[in-house]
Every structure is written in C-alpha cells, then in structure tokens.
Design a protein around this motif. Structure first.
Motif, PDB file in Angstrom:
ATOM      1  N   ASN A 283      45.888  41.532  46.508  1.00 14.95           N
ATOM      2  CA  ASN A 283      46.814  41.334  47.619  1.00 14.95           C
ATOM      3  C   ASN A 283      46.349  40.150  48.470  1.00 14.95           C
ATOM      4  O   ASN A 283      45.382  39.472  48.124  1.00 14.95           O
ATOM      5  N   THR A 284      47.047  39.900  49.556  1.00 15.14           N
ATOM      6  CA  THR A 284      46.735  38.730  50.381  1.00 15.14           C
ATOM      7  C   THR A 284      45.866  39.075  51.594  1.00 15.14           C
ATOM      8  O   THR A 284      45.653  38.242  52.464  1.00 15.14           O
TER       9      THR A 284
ATOM     10  N   PHE B 145      35.734  43.631  43.530  1.00 14.09           N
ATOM     11  CA  PHE B 145      36.090  42.267  43.155  1.00 14.09           C
ATOM     12  C   PHE B 145      36.148  41.373  44.395  1.00 14.09           C
ATOM     13  O   PHE B 145      36.772  41.721  45.392  1.00 14.09           O
ATOM     14  N   ILE B 146      35.500  40.229  44.298  1.00 15.23           N
ATOM     15  CA  ILE B 146      35.398  39.326  45.440  1.00 15.23           C
ATOM     16  C   ILE B 146      36.748  38.740  45.826  1.00 15.23           C
ATOM     17  O   ILE B 146      37.059  38.581  47.008  1.00 15.23           O
ATOM     18  N   PHE B 147      37.579  38.424  44.816  1.00 20.41           N
ATOM     19  CA  PHE B 147      38.798  37.654  45.078  1.00 20.41           C
ATOM     20  C   PHE B 147      40.083  38.484  44.956  1.00 20.41           C
ATOM     21  O   PHE B 147      41.143  37.940  44.650  1.00 20.41           O
ATOM     22  N   SER B 148      39.995  39.787  45.223  1.00 19.76           N
ATOM     23  CA  SER B 148      41.194  40.632  45.113  1.00 19.76           C
ATOM     24  C   SER B 148      41.811  40.945  46.465  1.00 19.76           C
ATOM     25  O   SER B 148      42.648  41.829  46.583  1.00 19.76           O
ATOM     26  N   GLY B 149      41.403  40.226  47.507  1.00 20.48           N
ATOM     27  CA  GLY B 149      41.900  40.527  48.854  1.00 20.48           C
ATOM     28  C   GLY B 149      41.241  41.808  49.346  1.00 20.48           C
ATOM     29  O   GLY B 149      40.040  41.969  49.236  1.00 20.48           O
ATOM     30  N   THR B 150      42.048  42.737  49.848  1.00 20.46           N
ATOM     31  CA  THR B 150      41.517  44.040  50.256  1.00 20.46           C
ATOM     32  C   THR B 150      41.750  45.085  49.183  1.00 20.46           C
ATOM     33  O   THR B 150      41.408  46.256  49.365  1.00 20.46           O
ATOM     34  N   SER B 151      42.323  44.676  48.074  1.00 24.04           N
ATOM     35  CA  SER B 151      42.594  45.591  46.966  1.00 24.04           C
ATOM     36  C   SER B 151      41.313  45.835  46.174  1.00 24.04           C
ATOM     37  O   SER B 151      40.377  45.034  46.189  1.00 24.04           O
ATOM     38  N   THR B 152      41.281  46.955  45.462  1.00 25.26           N
ATOM     39  CA  THR B 152      40.117  47.276  44.632  1.00 25.26           C
ATOM     40  C   THR B 152      40.403  47.057  43.147  1.00 25.26           C
ATOM     41  O   THR B 152      39.525  47.279  42.320  1.00 25.26           O
TER      42      THR B 152
END
Length: 200
Positions: free
Chosen positions: A161-162, A135-142
C-alpha cells in the motif's frame, strides 16, 4: 540528700529499647546490602516517588534506544538494497546502450536480453527485501509487495500500500522509516520494471 528513683519494672523499657535498636540495625543492614537508602515507600515517601519516576523515565529511554537501534538496522538494510538497485539499473542502461548498437549479432542481442531478464529478477528480489520478518518496501502492509503478473505491462504488480511507518524515538518525536515500493519502484513517472522491459 536527694533520693534516686528506681523503676521497679525495667523490663518493658529494656525490651522497647532493644526492639528499637534491632530495627535500626535491620534498616542499616538492608541499606548496606541494597546500596539504597530507600527500600520501601515508608522509608522516604518523597524519595520513593522520585525513584518511581526515575524508573519510568529509564524504562522509556530504554524503549527509545531499542527503537533507534532497530531503525538503524532497517535503514542500513534499505540503504544497502537501494545501492544494489542503482548498480543493477546502471548495468541495465549500459546493456541498453550496447543493445542499440546495430553491429551486434543475433547471439549478442540474445545475450543482452538474457542479462536484462536476470537484472529484472534481481530487482524484483531487491524490491521484496525483508527486515526482521517484514518487507521494507510494502508500505504499512505485511504482504510481499511485488509479484510477477503477466497481465501488467511491466510484468510486475505491486501488492503493498502507499502508507508509511513511523517509530517514536524520543519524547513527542516520531521518525518516518520507510517509503512504499509504489514510489520507489513502480511510480507512474518511473517504473523500473517497465523500463527494463522496454530496454529488452
């Protein structure tokens, strides 16, 4: 009258000369076939070391090029997605202005509310845009960054996340390649989902 000395045992010398000639022929054939003067380290140790260094640099350059190509695709997808977000928000503003008109009938207001609901769903889908499985807009989260949540004032909760992702695109040069959705879609100063809910 001088005498000529003849080696009574010439065979070992002839065999050695033949072996040397054969080795030279093999070396020449290998160079011709490979197109390279250096085919093993003993051919030229300094040259072989330079070849190893060149191969490492070439591999690193290929890696950087691959990263740049991948980043280009990601940024193009993000740019296209955000352009669609802007278009959707512009339509929402237009509907909000239209809905504020006191001359609208109940049916017209219902139509405006229905379209705003559709825009909110469209924005939710855009905010969850993936690229190559992430996901492009999930920060570093998957995880999927945005999900519906009836307990939230905006009706949507951010699960990412941020953090931000970076990729190395050159020697000692890294590039930030994303912004978390919490900044783009759900910032306290401008939550797009909350804004759509308030218009509706």
């Amino acid at each position: 009258m001088s005498s000529i000395r003849v080696n009574p045992y010439p065979l070992p010398d002839l065999l050695a000369a033949l072996a040397t000639t054969q080795q030279q022929q093999n070396t020449a054939s290998l160079e011709l076939a490979s197109g390279s003067r250096i085919n093993q380290p003993s051919d030229d140790p300094a040259g072989a070391a330079q070849m190893v260094s060149n191969a490492a640099e070439s591999s690193q350059a290929d890696s950087f090029l691959h990263s740049i190509t991948s980043v280009t695709g990601l940024l193009q997808t993000a740019d296209s997605t955000l352009n669609s977000v802007v278009t959707a928000l512009q339509r929402a503003i237009s509907l909000g202005t239209e809905g504020a008109n006191g001359t609208l009938s109940d049916s017209d207001r219902a139509d405006v509310a229905s379209e705003l609901t559709g825009i909110k769903q469209q924005l939710l889908s855009l905010a969850n845009t993936p690229y190559q499985g992430e996901f492009i807009f999930s920060g570093t989260s998957t995880v999927q960054p945005f999900v519906t949540d009836a307990s939230s004032p905006s009706g949507v909760k951010y699960n990412g996340n941020t953090g931000t992702n970076t990729v190395e695109v050159g020697q000692n040069y890294s590039l930030q390649i994303n912004l978390p959705g919490s900044q783009l879609f759900a910032a306290p100063s401008g939550n797009v989902f909350q804004s759509i809910s308030e218009i509706g």
